[in-house]
Design an enzyme around this catalytic site. Structure first.
Site, PDB file in Angstrom:
ATOM      1  N   ASP A 142       0.843  -1.193   0.000  1.00  7.21           N
ATOM      2  CA  ASP A 142       0.000   0.000   0.000  1.00  7.21           C
ATOM      3  C   ASP A 142       0.884   1.252   0.000  1.00  7.21           C
ATOM      4  O   ASP A 142       1.940   1.261  -0.636  1.00  7.21           O
ATOM      5  CB  ASP A 142      -0.902  -0.045   1.244  1.00  7.21           C
ATOM      6  CG  ASP A 142      -2.256   0.601   1.021  1.00  7.21           C
ATOM      7  OD1 ASP A 142      -2.293   1.836   0.927  1.00  7.21           O
ATOM      8  OD2 ASP A 142      -3.270  -0.115   0.960  1.00  7.21           O
ATOM      9  N   HIS A 202      -3.499   5.877   3.812  1.00  6.59           N
ATOM     10  CA  HIS A 202      -4.288   4.712   3.416  1.00  6.59           C
ATOM     11  C   HIS A 202      -3.733   3.413   3.984  1.00  6.59           C
ATOM     12  O   HIS A 202      -4.481   2.586   4.528  1.00  6.59           O
ATOM     13  CB  HIS A 202      -4.321   4.674   1.890  1.00  6.59           C
ATOM     14  CG  HIS A 202      -5.258   3.695   1.285  1.00  6.59           C
ATOM     15  ND1 HIS A 202      -4.881   2.409   0.945  1.00  6.59           N
ATOM     16  CD2 HIS A 202      -6.557   3.805   0.926  1.00  6.59           C
ATOM     17  CE1 HIS A 202      -5.895   1.780   0.401  1.00  6.59           C
ATOM     18  NE2 HIS A 202      -6.940   2.603   0.374  1.00  6.59           N
ATOM     19  N   SER A 380     -11.355  -0.711  -0.472  1.00  3.66           N
ATOM     20  CA  SER A 380     -10.078  -0.770   0.240  1.00  3.66           C
ATOM     21  C   SER A 380     -10.280  -1.135   1.702  1.00  3.66           C
ATOM     22  O   SER A 380      -9.444  -1.803   2.309  1.00  3.66           O
ATOM     23  CB  SER A 380      -9.360   0.580   0.177  1.00  3.66           C
ATOM     24  OG  SER A 380      -8.626   0.731  -0.993  1.00  3.66           O
TER      25      SER A 380
END
Length: 519
Positions: A142, A202, A380
């Site tokens: 990520d 994220h 996600s």
């Protein structure tokens, strides 16, 4: 004069088409290709291309001149040479999440996605069987992660695979520091399309859902409290290239990556909350095949475009051998943004703008300023729920093979509480049930069982061909770009716009001829 006018019209048309596609960050990326050789090492030199130091990756500058154009076409011809196996665009991928609201209070009771009797995953019941005491390594491929107090003590050494220093934002290329330096977009960034954005943090959010420290009197709980997190940074400003993502996947699995020390703590399951429109590339599928051969599962987000991926591809969600996850919301229905289709394996909570998924984050809008907890929504956010459950299954039964894990997830999933949009298997097997999946994993025999996955490659029985078309902002009048992939692949929205534009040019020319004939 007529030729000059036609050329001017094509240039104007190209500018219009470029404006229509300006919001697509993927179309603004530098021109990069993955060149795969049949044998290594090789001394082949690609004229007009710059080798960027990453194995198999060559770059073409955005400028277009006759020498570069000639070399681009020459590379295409090398497809039939004895040294080049294949060439494909180094596709840019991005995170698939949306952020809603300000930081939330760090309360476990706010994590409805674990506990709600209608739309949760029955996690409290699953914890009566295991809380991951037999630690399982989980890789988060990520944006990297931050030294968050709910993650720090359980984070293993990671790797930064972002090869482009501008995208990485840390002033260098690949190294062993997987810290998220922020992925905010500002004017001047190549993917800026008139709208700035803050850093998403994220990877930190995804990691918290998988395995935030639990029962520590701080913040949120993770699905698998006993897991160990391996951060692999592959996304930065504007996203990340397929070549970096594939190398990140391979490194996480303990496979060799040229120029990088091997991972001493290979992952058992890998989370990929990222993707891009388009079919699964050969480069990505080869990586999936290698990882599955080692008994490691890739869990991937289906994407946030709200489309049926049986017909509109999203990669790596449509690669063979991965677990593809769709998102549900707090009322138990399919989230409005979630991709769907029979290619979906299971659904998991992804939230929406009203009730998101609470997890670890940071207060900073660009650079990190301090640990926080925020709600985000997207496929996600759904994906790490499945990753965490799989890691709990492995904690109880480490000898399960990937195909057994996938079968158990599907067999124990429940019908969606709200079935609208999920008819005909369009939401896979339904919403995951952690308790039922872990219960079945505990009693499933692994004696003599082998993974039944059969490796495959996209269009492997066909010859790969490449087409020359206008893209990456190129206009008419001789500005060309090598694009495409295996025959039959989709060229994406820009190519569709281009085809429409060329049809308009053809019709305009026909109308002009008819007017001349009438005179």
């Amino acid at each position: 004069m007529r030729n000059k006018n036609t050329c001017s019209f094509l240039v104007i048309l190209s500018v219009i088409l470029l404006a229509l596609s300006a919001s697509n960050a993927f179309a603004q990326a530098p021109s990069r290709w993955i060149v795969a050789y049949k044998s290594k090492p090789t001394n082949i030199v690609l004229k007009g291309f710059e080798h960027n130091g990453v194995d198999r990756v060559y770059t073409v500058e955005r400028k277009r001149n006759p020498e570069v154009l000639t070399s681009v076409l020459a590379v295409a011809k090398k497809m039939s040479s004895s040294e080049v196996a294949y060439i494909e665009k180094d596709r840019l991928m991005q995170v698939v999440a949306d952020t809603f609201g300000a930081p939330n209070d760090p309360l476990y009771q706010s994590q409805w996605h674990y506990t709600d009797s209608l739309s949760g995953i029955s996690l409290p019941q699953a914890w009566t069987l295991t809380q991951g005491e037999n630690a399982v390594n989980v890789a988060i491929v990520d944006t990297g992660i931050l030294p968050h107090p709910d993650l720090l003590s359980k984070t293993l050494p990671g790797m930064d695979m972002v090869s482009d220093s501008a995208m990485g934002g840390d002033g260098d290329g690949r190294d062993s520091d997987a810290t998220d330096t922020g992925d905010w977009i500002a004017p001047g960034d190549f993917c800026y399309a008139g709208r700035a954005s803050n850093s998403s943090w994220h990877g930190t959010h995804v990691a918290g859902t998988v395995g935030a420290l639990t029962n520590n009197g701080l913040g949120v709980a993770g699905v698998n409290p006993g897991s160990r997190i391996i951060p692999v940074r592959v996304l930065g400003k504007c996203g990340g290239y397929t070549s970096d993502i594939v190398d990140g996947i391979r490194w996480a699995a303990g496979l060799t990556v040229v120029g990088i020390s091997n991972n001493p703590n290979p992952a058992k399951v890998i989370n990929l909350s990222l993707g891009a429109p388009g079919a699964c590339t050969r480069t990505m599928q080869e990586a999936v095949n290698e990882v599955r051969a080692k008994g490691i599962l890739l869990v991937v987000a289906s994407g946030n475009s709200g489309v049926n991926i049986d017909y509109q591809n999203f990669t790596p969600a449509n690669c063979n051998g991965v677990v593809t996850v769709g998102a549900s919301q707090a009322q138990g229905g399919k989230a409005y943004y979630s991709n769907y289709g029979t290619r979906i394996d299971v659904m998991a909570p992804g939230g929406d703008s009203w009730q998101g998924i609470l997890s670890t984050s940071d207060y900073g809008t660009t650079s990190a300023t301090g640990a926080a907890y925020k709600s985000m929504s997207g496929t996600s956010m759904a994906t790490p729920h499945v990753t965490g459950v799989i890691s709990l299954m492995y904690a109880l039964n480490p000898n399960l093979v990937p195909s057994q894990v996938i079968d158990i997830l599907k067999q124990t999933a429940e019908s969606m509480p709200l079935s609208f949009g999920c008819e005909g298997g369009l939401c896979g097997a339904g919403l995951i049930n952690a308790f039922e999946a872990i219960s079945m994993a505990k009693i499933t025999s692994t004696a003599g069982v082998k993974d039944d996955f059969t490796p495959s490659l996209p269009n492997e029985v066909n010859t790969q061909t490449y087409q020359v078309s206008n893209s990456d902002g190129g206009g008419g009048c001789g500005q060309l770009d090598l694009s495409g992939g295996p025959s039959g692949g989709s060229g994406g929205p820009f190519v569709m716009s281009l085809m429409l534009g060329l049809a308009m040019v053809f019709l305009a020319q026909m109308a002009q001829r008819l007017r001349r004939n009438r005179r």
